[in-house]
Write a protein that holds these residues in place. Structure first.
Motif, PDB file in Angstrom:
ATOM      1  N   MET A 114      22.398  16.727 121.482  1.00  0.00           N
ATOM      2  CA  MET A 114      21.653  16.509 121.371  1.00  0.00           C
ATOM      3  C   MET A 114      21.168  16.587 120.095  1.00  0.00           C
ATOM      4  N   GLY A 115      21.437  17.468 119.196  1.00  0.00           N
ATOM      5  CA  GLY A 115      21.648  17.974 117.598  1.00  0.00           C
ATOM      6  C   GLY A 115      21.400  19.103 117.526  1.00  0.00           C
ATOM      7  N   ASP A 197      15.615  19.264 118.434  1.00  0.00           N
ATOM      8  CA  ASP A 197      15.831  18.174 119.864  1.00  0.00           C
ATOM      9  C   ASP A 197      15.304  18.618 120.803  1.00  0.00           C
ATOM     10  N   LEU A 198      15.356  20.643 121.122  1.00  0.00           N
ATOM     11  CA  LEU A 198      14.900  20.418 121.972  1.00  0.00           C
ATOM     12  C   LEU A 198      14.545  22.716 121.989  1.00  0.00           C
ATOM     13  N   THR A 216       5.169  21.021 120.788  1.00  0.00           N
ATOM     14  CA  THR A 216       5.005  19.690 121.048  1.00  0.00           C
ATOM     15  C   THR A 216       7.106  19.486 120.633  1.00  0.00           C
ATOM     16  N   PRO A 218      10.436  19.211 122.933  1.00  0.00           N
ATOM     17  CA  PRO A 218      10.190  18.864 124.279  1.00  0.00           C
ATOM     18  C   PRO A 218      10.818  20.252 124.561  1.00  0.00           C
ATOM     19  N   THR A 219      10.804  20.899 126.493  1.00  0.00           N
ATOM     20  CA  THR A 219      10.805  22.251 125.868  1.00  0.00           C
ATOM     21  C   THR A 219      11.249  22.075 127.386  1.00  0.00           C
ATOM     22  N   ILE A 220      12.584  22.786 128.038  1.00  0.00           N
ATOM     23  CA  ILE A 220      12.659  22.922 129.331  1.00  0.00           C
ATOM     24  C   ILE A 220      12.196  24.597 129.948  1.00  0.00           C
ATOM     25  N   THR A 400      22.952  14.681 125.098  1.00  0.00           N
ATOM     26  CA  THR A 400      21.494  13.216 125.210  1.00  0.00           C
ATOM     27  C   THR A 400      23.007  12.035 125.940  1.00  0.00           C
TER      28      THR A 400
END
Lengths: 413, 413
Positions: A114-115, A197-198, A216, A218-220, A400
């Motif tokens: 993802m980063g 990224d997450l 803003t 992305p989250t899990i 990803t």
């Protein structure tokens, strides 16, 4: 430019190197970190004692202090987690889908890091190491935001990681630690889409909802577990008691513990007295009217079916059949972990197919929903949402994809 | 209870049936819908003409009116999309990961539907059918929120779908259409976490940002494409011209069109005049200083490197080597689609590994990043984020997972 942004920039630069590092280099770094954790054990325990002392002075509950505490065994567990992660397959630059179009283009769906992954967590300091190790093996930099209650422990752990990384050929900036207890930093973190990224929130429901509402990036969503064990008419009652007891009592304060037991009315007269015997004195039992006709327990109200007690309390409901059990779970459950105890294949399959949850069990305790138990070495949390990851978040959930398309001059007509 | 919530409740109930429907039943429903679309062709076109007329009266640009228009060919394309989706493998209840723990528990990571997927989209009415068909085959109900400009077209399409569903054994409520142009309904939709599992915004950047900012329901960001074609020193210049021309000019208004061409300085003197000849008069060229030493084009400023023109305009930059090209893409790109034209294997591999984007091409036009082109039958959009899905969103991206765990009385020690 804020301190956080400066830190994120360093992480992002490090992510470019880490993202293309080979497995050997990543495993070596993990090996050195594990070694350093062992060498720093006494410092880590001493720093952790400060957190424990402060928590106790602030009046924290003993069950939560237990989660905060680090001792030799728990440090050894973290190290074992790292060792498992070293042994696991590198999740990066794999593909289970390669195909060729009629025009000759070959498309490969490749896994890539993802980063930069952010994690916001409460209390348990082992998350610091678990999150770092999973992120590193999956080629991601990690940005850690622990709670103020575990600040000394986390600092000591991060220092050990950085010390270990020095012996490796990876930059120290693969790990970032927000050493600032101000909540405004969290707010800033949640909107740094350019750098992060997450973001995974891991902790109480309040924290998780705050993150989901304000992020803003992305989250899990992780978390809440209102889990059920359903005792089917064909259940082996010996197994049923063992499973119900384990799911409820082995560690009631965690999300995969059982909160409500559903009992098929055909076995209620046999099962409930056994359960009563097994739980009596240790668990507060709250039952529906039918339950209370068989065993002398407190009354359960509608609100009990919604409750995640996280304690030595259980709700009990007698249901007509498996259909009613599935409907109850559908209405009150949080889609975390659900179990059926049955000897009937058709019912087992029906339950597995129709119950909508991250983990659905036949004849086993709900307590197994856990990255360590699943063999992932550790977990970033347990996702209760449906996008990207569901259930324990391990290496394979931290990647990803990238489509690589190789041609020979193809253009679109 | 709002109308929207009532509608969502019906969708959620339908999702339970659809989620366990077998492939044959789903394919049959798609077959009947395709048939009905053909039968309703004249009505759909007549309704679409109303939208086109209104758009023209409101002064919409011709390029956008073109996106809005439906004709026999475009309806036939939608039907072909459905037929492709019928032929594709059912993405539900598959597993590529089954393992057994030491304690004998067998864990299977199974694909399952999400439940209810919402899509908020602008203009192009074919999205109505594409989204419905992908959702249905992947076992998901779809909640559609189109734009007011295509309201007549969308109504006619949804009516045809519902009519087609009547002949199938699936409930009509597998599709929901928000027939209300008020924006407050979108706002309500974005926070219905209890009913909607995923929302995909598809349209302009403003819409996408609005959704990401305001949604608590998980979302997938789609969209912006600042795509590059890099002409390497070893490029076959004939291929390079063909690819640059196709990537820029074949359909400049879409996200996978090329916006900046990067040219290795070793081939700039040969390549740029060819490009100039090919583009001249049709594309406005804006070049860096080195470009302007070779061909007489306008000056490109820093802002041009960031620009997604979506038009017959291109930025051109001469770079020293592949490293500078990758750095430029990293700095200005939006991680959508990136291409290298090269005959050198090492450079091809370096580009594929190091460029961070949804789709990375060697010797092919960026215009292939598309669900239809990839063989997905259609797409829900093209994800430019990293979680859950990246690139064209097809059937395989519309599923979540469920761990099924089968035991024989196992409990956690």
């Amino acid at each position: 430019m804020s301190n956080l942004i400066l830190q994120c920039k360093r992480l992002k630069d490090a992510a470019k190197l880490l993202g293309i590092a080979d497995t050997k280099k990543k495993n070596k770094a993990l090996y050195y970190v594990a070694k350093q954790l062992r060498a720093s054990r006494d410092i880590i325990i001493a720093e952790n004692e400060k957190d424990v002392r402060n928590a106790r002075e602030a009046g924290m509950k003993e069950s939560l202090i237990d989660r905060l505490r680090l001792d030799e065994n728990r440090i050894e567990d973290m190290i074992e987690g790292i060792e498992t992660i070293i042994d696991l397959r590198d999740p990066i630059w794999n593909s289970n889908r390669v195909w060729t179009l009629e025009n000759g283009l070959t498309i490969s769906k490749m896994t890539v890091p993802m980063g930069v992954i952010g994690i916001i967590y409460e209390s348990r300091p082992n998350v610091t190491i678990d999150a770092f190790a999973l992120a590193l093996k999956s080629g991601n930099c990690i940005l850690l935001r622990g709670s103020s209650t575990s600040i000394h422990s986390n600092r000591a752990l991060v220092n050990a990681v950085k010390e270990g990384l020095k012996a490796s050929r990876l930059p120290e900036d693969v790990i970032g630690f927000i050493d600032d207890v101000d909540r405004s930093v969290v707010m800033e973190m949640l909107t740094l889409n350019e750098y992060i990224d997450l973001i995974i929130p891991r902790g109480g429901n309040e924290l998780i909802q705050f993150v989901i509402k304000n992020a803003t990036v992305p989250t899990i969503e992780t978390g809440v577990g209102n889990c059920h064990v359903y005792i089917d008419e064909s259940a082996n009652l010996e197994k049923a008691i063992k499973i119900a007891e384990n799911a409820k009592m082995q560690r009631p304060g965690v999300c995969n513990a059982c909160e409500t037991i559903l009992v098929n009315e055909k076995v209620a007269r046999d099962f409930l007295p056994l359960l009563y015997q097994s739980f009596d004195g240790k668990v507060e039992m709250r039952g529906c009217e039918k339950t209370r006709k068989v065993i002398p327990v407190n009354r359960a109200g509608e609100e009990d079916w919604f409750e995640e007690y996280l304690d030595y309390t259980v709700a009990i409901k007698v249901v007509e059949d498996i259909k009613e059990a599935i409907e109850h779970i559908d209405k009150y459950g949080t889609k975390h972990s659900e179990a059926i105890v049955t000897e009937q294949l058709e019912h087992a399959n029906l339950f597995l197919r129709q119950v909508d949850a991250a983990a659905v069990y036949v004849n086993a305790s709900t307590r197994f929903t856990d990255g360590g138990q699943f063999g992932f070495g550790a977990e970033m949390g347990i996702s209760t949402q449906k996008i990207h990851a569901r259930g324990p978040i391990g290496l394979e959930e931290l990647v990803t994809v990238k489509y690589t398309i190789v041609g020979n001059g193809q253009i679109r007509e």
